[in-house]
Each structure stands twice: as structure tokens, then as C-alpha cells.
Design a protein around this motif. Structure first.
Motif, mmCIF file in Angstrom:
data_model
loop_
_atom_site.group_PDB
_atom_site.id
_atom_site.type_symbol
_atom_site.label_atom_id
_atom_site.label_comp_id
_atom_site.label_asym_id
_atom_site.label_seq_id
_atom_site.Cartn_x
_atom_site.Cartn_y
_atom_site.Cartn_z
ATOM 1 N N SER A 11 6.038 67.002 -47.474
ATOM 2 C CA SER A 11 6.648 67.661 -48.630
ATOM 3 C C SER A 11 6.054 67.111 -49.915
ATOM 4 C CB SER A 11 8.168 67.451 -48.623
ATOM 5 O OG SER A 11 8.470 66.073 -48.782
ATOM 6 N N GLN A 12 6.387 67.774 -51.022
ATOM 7 C CA GLN A 12 5.893 67.327 -52.320
ATOM 8 C C GLN A 12 6.451 65.961 -52.674
ATOM 9 O OE1 GLN A 12 3.786 69.709 -53.817
ATOM 10 N NE2 GLN A 12 3.092 68.005 -55.088
ATOM 11 N N GLU A 13 7.717 65.767 -52.315
ATOM 12 C CA GLU A 13 8.352 64.482 -52.611
ATOM 13 C C GLU A 13 7.876 63.390 -51.663
ATOM 14 O OE1 GLU A 13 10.017 67.272 -51.914
ATOM 15 O OE2 GLU A 13 10.496 67.918 -53.974
ATOM 16 N N ASP A 14 7.608 63.767 -50.431
ATOM 17 C CA ASP A 14 7.175 62.800 -49.422
ATOM 18 C C ASP A 14 5.890 63.276 -48.749
ATOM 19 O OD1 ASP A 14 9.534 60.979 -49.495
ATOM 20 O OD2 ASP A 14 10.584 62.795 -48.828
ATOM 21 N N PRO A 15 4.760 63.121 -49.437
ATOM 22 C CA PRO A 15 3.490 63.571 -48.842
ATOM 23 C C PRO A 15 3.121 62.722 -47.617
ATOM 24 C CG PRO A 15 3.075 62.364 -50.871
ATOM 25 C CD PRO A 15 4.564 62.545 -50.783
ATOM 26 N N LEU A 16 2.424 63.366 -46.701
ATOM 27 C CA LEU A 16 1.938 62.659 -45.516
ATOM 28 C C LEU A 16 0.572 62.066 -45.842
ATOM 29 C CD1 LEU A 16 2.334 61.972 -42.480
ATOM 30 C CD2 LEU A 16 1.056 64.070 -41.978
ATOM 31 N N ARG A 17 0.451 60.762 -45.669
ATOM 32 C CA ARG A 17 -0.806 60.064 -45.970
ATOM 33 C C ARG A 17 -1.439 59.557 -44.671
ATOM 34 N NH1 ARG A 17 2.894 58.450 -49.900
ATOM 35 N NH2 ARG A 17 2.337 59.057 -52.039
ATOM 36 N N ILE A 18 -2.657 59.987 -44.442
ATOM 37 C CA ILE A 18 -3.404 59.585 -43.250
ATOM 38 C C ILE A 18 -4.592 58.746 -43.677
ATOM 39 C CG2 ILE A 18 -4.817 60.404 -41.311
ATOM 40 C CD1 ILE A 18 -3.067 62.910 -41.233
ATOM 41 N N SER A 19 -4.786 57.606 -43.045
ATOM 42 C CA SER A 19 -5.943 56.768 -43.338
ATOM 43 C C SER A 19 -6.626 56.358 -42.034
ATOM 44 C CB SER A 19 -5.522 55.526 -44.139
ATOM 45 O OG SER A 19 -4.567 54.763 -43.427
ATOM 46 N N ILE A 20 -7.959 56.333 -42.097
ATOM 47 C CA ILE A 20 -8.772 55.955 -40.930
ATOM 48 C C ILE A 20 -9.731 54.855 -41.363
ATOM 49 C CG2 ILE A 20 -10.429 56.753 -39.193
ATOM 50 C CD1 ILE A 20 -9.273 59.565 -39.562
ATOM 51 N N PHE A 21 -9.720 53.737 -40.651
ATOM 52 C CA PHE A 21 -10.587 52.625 -41.012
ATOM 53 C C PHE A 21 -10.865 51.775 -39.775
ATOM 54 C CE2 PHE A 21 -6.169 51.570 -41.749
ATOM 55 C CZ PHE A 21 -6.015 50.300 -41.213
ATOM 56 N N GLN A 22 -11.748 50.802 -39.926
ATOM 57 C CA GLN A 22 -12.117 49.935 -38.804
ATOM 58 C C GLN A 22 -11.471 48.565 -38.978
ATOM 59 O OE1 GLN A 22 -16.314 49.770 -37.942
ATOM 60 N NE2 GLN A 22 -16.146 47.915 -36.716
ATOM 61 N N GLU A 23 -10.993 48.033 -37.862
ATOM 62 C CA GLU A 23 -10.384 46.701 -37.868
ATOM 63 C C GLU A 23 -10.833 45.977 -36.601
ATOM 64 O OE1 GLU A 23 -5.942 45.694 -37.253
ATOM 65 O OE2 GLU A 23 -6.154 45.975 -39.422
ATOM 66 N N GLY A 24 -11.808 45.079 -36.755
ATOM 67 C CA GLY A 24 -12.358 44.396 -35.581
ATOM 68 C C GLY A 24 -13.078 45.372 -34.670
ATOM 69 N N ASN A 25 -12.679 45.386 -33.414
ATOM 70 C CA ASN A 25 -13.284 46.287 -32.431
ATOM 71 C C ASN A 25 -12.458 47.548 -32.220
ATOM 72 O OD1 ASN A 25 -15.482 44.546 -31.870
ATOM 73 N ND2 ASN A 25 -14.174 43.319 -30.520
ATOM 74 N N TYR A 26 -11.666 47.902 -33.226
ATOM 75 C CA TYR A 26 -10.812 49.083 -33.097
ATOM 76 C C TYR A 26 -10.987 50.025 -34.283
ATOM 77 C CZ TYR A 26 -8.309 46.928 -29.204
ATOM 78 O OH TYR A 26 -7.988 46.356 -27.993
ATOM 79 N N LEU A 27 -10.871 51.309 -33.983
ATOM 80 C CA LEU A 27 -10.781 52.338 -35.018
ATOM 81 C C LEU A 27 -9.295 52.589 -35.251
ATOM 82 C CD1 LEU A 27 -12.274 54.605 -36.688
ATOM 83 C CD2 LEU A 27 -11.788 56.104 -34.760
ATOM 84 N N ILE A 28 -8.858 52.436 -36.489
ATOM 85 C CA ILE A 28 -7.430 52.533 -36.804
ATOM 86 C C ILE A 28 -7.125 53.909 -37.401
ATOM 87 C CG2 ILE A 28 -5.486 51.462 -37.971
ATOM 88 C CD1 ILE A 28 -6.948 49.638 -35.983
ATOM 89 N N PHE A 29 -6.164 54.597 -36.801
ATOM 90 C CA PHE A 29 -5.629 55.837 -37.358
ATOM 91 C C PHE A 29 -4.181 55.554 -37.730
ATOM 92 C CE2 PHE A 29 -3.474 59.834 -37.472
ATOM 93 C CZ PHE A 29 -4.414 60.773 -37.849
ATOM 94 N N ARG A 30 -3.875 55.701 -39.020
ATOM 95 C CA ARG A 30 -2.542 55.315 -39.492
ATOM 96 C C ARG A 30 -1.977 56.395 -40.409
ATOM 97 N NH1 ARG A 30 -2.497 49.508 -41.769
ATOM 98 N NH2 ARG A 30 -2.294 49.087 -39.532
ATOM 99 N N ASN A 31 -0.700 56.665 -40.241
ATOM 100 C CA ASN A 31 -0.004 57.568 -41.164
ATOM 101 C C ASN A 31 1.360 56.985 -41.508
ATOM 102 O OD1 ASN A 31 0.444 58.925 -38.225
ATOM 103 N ND2 ASN A 31 2.295 59.156 -39.453
ATOM 104 N N ASN A 32 1.834 57.293 -42.717
ATOM 105 C CA ASN A 32 3.174 56.833 -43.091
ATOM 106 C C ASN A 32 4.198 57.545 -42.228
ATOM 107 O OD1 ASN A 32 2.320 59.150 -44.503
ATOM 108 N ND2 ASN A 32 4.025 58.964 -45.934
ATOM 109 N N LEU A 33 5.245 56.812 -41.905
ATOM 110 C CA LEU A 33 6.233 57.299 -40.950
ATOM 111 C C LEU A 33 7.428 57.896 -41.689
ATOM 112 C CD1 LEU A 33 6.520 57.336 -37.863
ATOM 113 C CD2 LEU A 33 7.801 55.203 -38.031
ATOM 114 N N GLN A 34 7.623 59.186 -41.525
ATOM 115 C CA GLN A 34 8.786 59.876 -42.096
ATOM 116 C C GLN A 34 9.167 60.993 -41.118
ATOM 117 O OE1 GLN A 34 6.995 60.229 -45.944
ATOM 118 N NE2 GLN A 34 5.945 62.154 -45.443
#
Length: 290
Positions: A219-242
């Protein structure tokens, strides 16, 4: 005579009694046949030598020592052939087990890959059906982009792994489609400094993005944010939880389970899933190109 004769008799035992089916029976019968054959052979040879050489043999003392000595030799020979056949049988078991394991993995993986394409198309058409009634022009743009996105799905459906760069391009195209629907309600950031030497099962990131959109409020008030990055030997897929309190469609649980199974087969490592600190995080093991 003892060597070749025991080899022949043990071969007959192998023909009628399978080591893999009845190992105890084969062991007992093999030993019994070796002893009977040895005693019979020694007695026959003794009688033959007595007849040819014209000398008498004391069947009380001398023959008993010969029989004991010969039986000991035969048991050693029997142990050799038994060990050889046992090792061959064990190797065959190992080969059959590995073949069965490989066939099982192959069939499982083909089944997993077959889940991805229908799953993706079904959800995309659902999104399109909602959009047609809301904005016809936007729906036309959606269809054009969808054709480009689905071309990637078709091109990669026979592949076990694809370059991570290609998967990221596909993800950008998919999220572009979602941005048409959600606008600034959906935000995403990719920060991978060096992804050219990495691979990933096709459509994995799209499934995670789709999962985030399905289960969270956008929603406009609570946008969904997705980020993808590397951490050590892992590919991280993260989104805010709502989390949504009510889902429009019941989740079959195919998406995450599919990704977990495919990564475990291809990398022999487990996908890590965490839900903490207001974020939903999926850690995918990095698979390097050969």
C-alpha cells in the motif's frame, strides 16, 4: 585340483544361490561344498596314486593327516573365492543403489521444474485478469512485457541452472510488470557486486518476489520493499514483513518448497529461511559456474 575344483564348485553355488538374496545360505552351502569336494578329491587321488604306484596307503593315520591339511588349504581357497564374490556382490549393490538414487533425483528434479512454469503463468494470468477491468491501456502494456518475461521462462525451462545475471534481468522485467500495478507501493534494490560467475535455478528469484507480493500488504502507507544482496556464500532475498490477514487465494506452499528442493539437489546445501526483526529473509546458497 583343489584350486580349480573349488573355483568351479563355488561358481555352481553362485549360479543357484544368489549372494544378494540368501547370503547366509550361500555361505553355509559354499563351505559345505568345499569340504565335501576336498575330502572326495583327496580320497580319489590317494586311491589313484595307490593303484598307479603299486603302494599301499595307511587309511588310518596318514590319510587323516592329509585330509586335515588339504581341507585347511581348501578352506583358505574357499575364503578367497567367497571374499571375491562378496565384494563383487557388494559392488553391484552399491552400483544399483547409486543408479536408483540418480534416477530418483532426476525424476524429482524434472517434477520440480514442471511445477515452475504453470505456477508462474497461472499467477500472471490472474494478475492480468484483474488489470483488464481496471485499465485497458495498462493491460496492453502488461501483455507486451508478459510475453518478454514468459519467453525467458520458456527458454530456461529445460535448464537446471542459469547465469545469475540473466535471472536478475528477468526479475527486473517481472518487477516492472508488478510496478505497473503497484507503482511506488513496490520498491526493490539489487546490490550484487560480482554476479557473472554465479548460477541459480531458473525463476527462483521471481518465485520469491511473487511470494512476497502474495503474502504481504502492498500500500501507499506501507510499501513493500525488496532487497537482494550477497552475504558470505549466500544470496540474500529480503522483504519487510507486513503480513496480510486474509489472502485472496489460498497458498499451496509450492513456491518455497520448490526452491528448497531444487537448491538441495543442485548444491547439496539447504536454503535458510528466517522471519525476524520485521523482515522475511531467504538465504540461497551461491552456486559457482564451472
Amino acid at each position: 585340483m583343489l584350486w580349480l575344483g573349488n573355483a568351479y564348485t563355488q561358481g555352481i553355488c553362485d549360479k543357484y544361490i544368489d549372494w544378494l538374496v540368501s547370503p547366509r545360505k550361500r555361505l553355509f552351502v559354499g563351505l559345505l561344498v568345499a569340504v565335501i569336494y576336498t575330502v572326495s578329491s583327496v580320497l580319489l587321488l590317494t586311491l589313484l596314486f595307490e593303484h598307479i604306484g603299486q603302494f599301499s596307503v595307511d587309511f588310518g593315520n596318514s590319510i587323516s593327516g592329509t585330509l586335515i591339511f588339504s581341507t585347511g588349504i581348501s578352506i583358505i581357497i574357499w575364503l578367497f573365492f567367497t571374499g571375491k564374490e562378496f565384494l563383487f556382490a557388494y559392488r553391484q549393490i552399491a552400483v544399483n543403489a547409486e543408479k536408483l538414487h540418480t534416477e530418483n533425483i532426476t525424476s524429482r528434479f524434472e517434477a520440480l521444474k514442471s511445477q515452475v512454469n504453470p505456477h508462474f503463468l497461472f499467477n500472471s494470468l490472474n494478475s492480468l485478469s484483474d488489470l483488464v477491468y481496471e485499465d485497458a491501456d495498462l493491460a496492453a502494456k502488461f501483455i507486451k512485457q508478459l510475453s518478454e518475461v514468459y519467453r525467458y521462462v520458456l527458454d530456461s525451462r529445460e535448464k537446471d541452472l542459469v547465469p545469475l545475471d540473466e535471472e536478475l534481468k528477468f526479475l527486473h522485467s517481472y518487477l516492472f510488470l508488478q510496478k505497473i500495478r503497484f507503482g511506488e507501493k513496490l520498491q526493490f534494490e539489487v546490490n550484487l557486486p560480482n554476479s557473472s560467475a554465479l548460477q541459480i535455478p531458473p525463476v527462483s528469484l521471481q518465485i520469491l518476489a511473487e511470494n512476497a507480493l502474495k503474502h504481504n500488504i502492498v500500500s501507499q502507507e506501507d510499501p513493500l520493499r525488496i532487497s537482494i544482496f550477497q552475504e558470505g556464500n549466500y544470496l540474500i532475498f529480503r522483504n519487510n514483513l507486513q503480513k496480510k490477514t486474509v489472502l485472496k487465494e489460498e497458498s499451496a506452499g509450492i513456491g518455497l518448497a520448490n526452491i528448497e528442493a531444487r537448491f538441495e539437489i543442485l548444491s547439496h546445501q539447504k536454503v535458510q529461511i528466517e522471519e525476524a526483526g520485521g523482515y522475511f529473509t531467504v538465504k540461497l546458497p551461491l552456486i559457482k559456474s564451472l
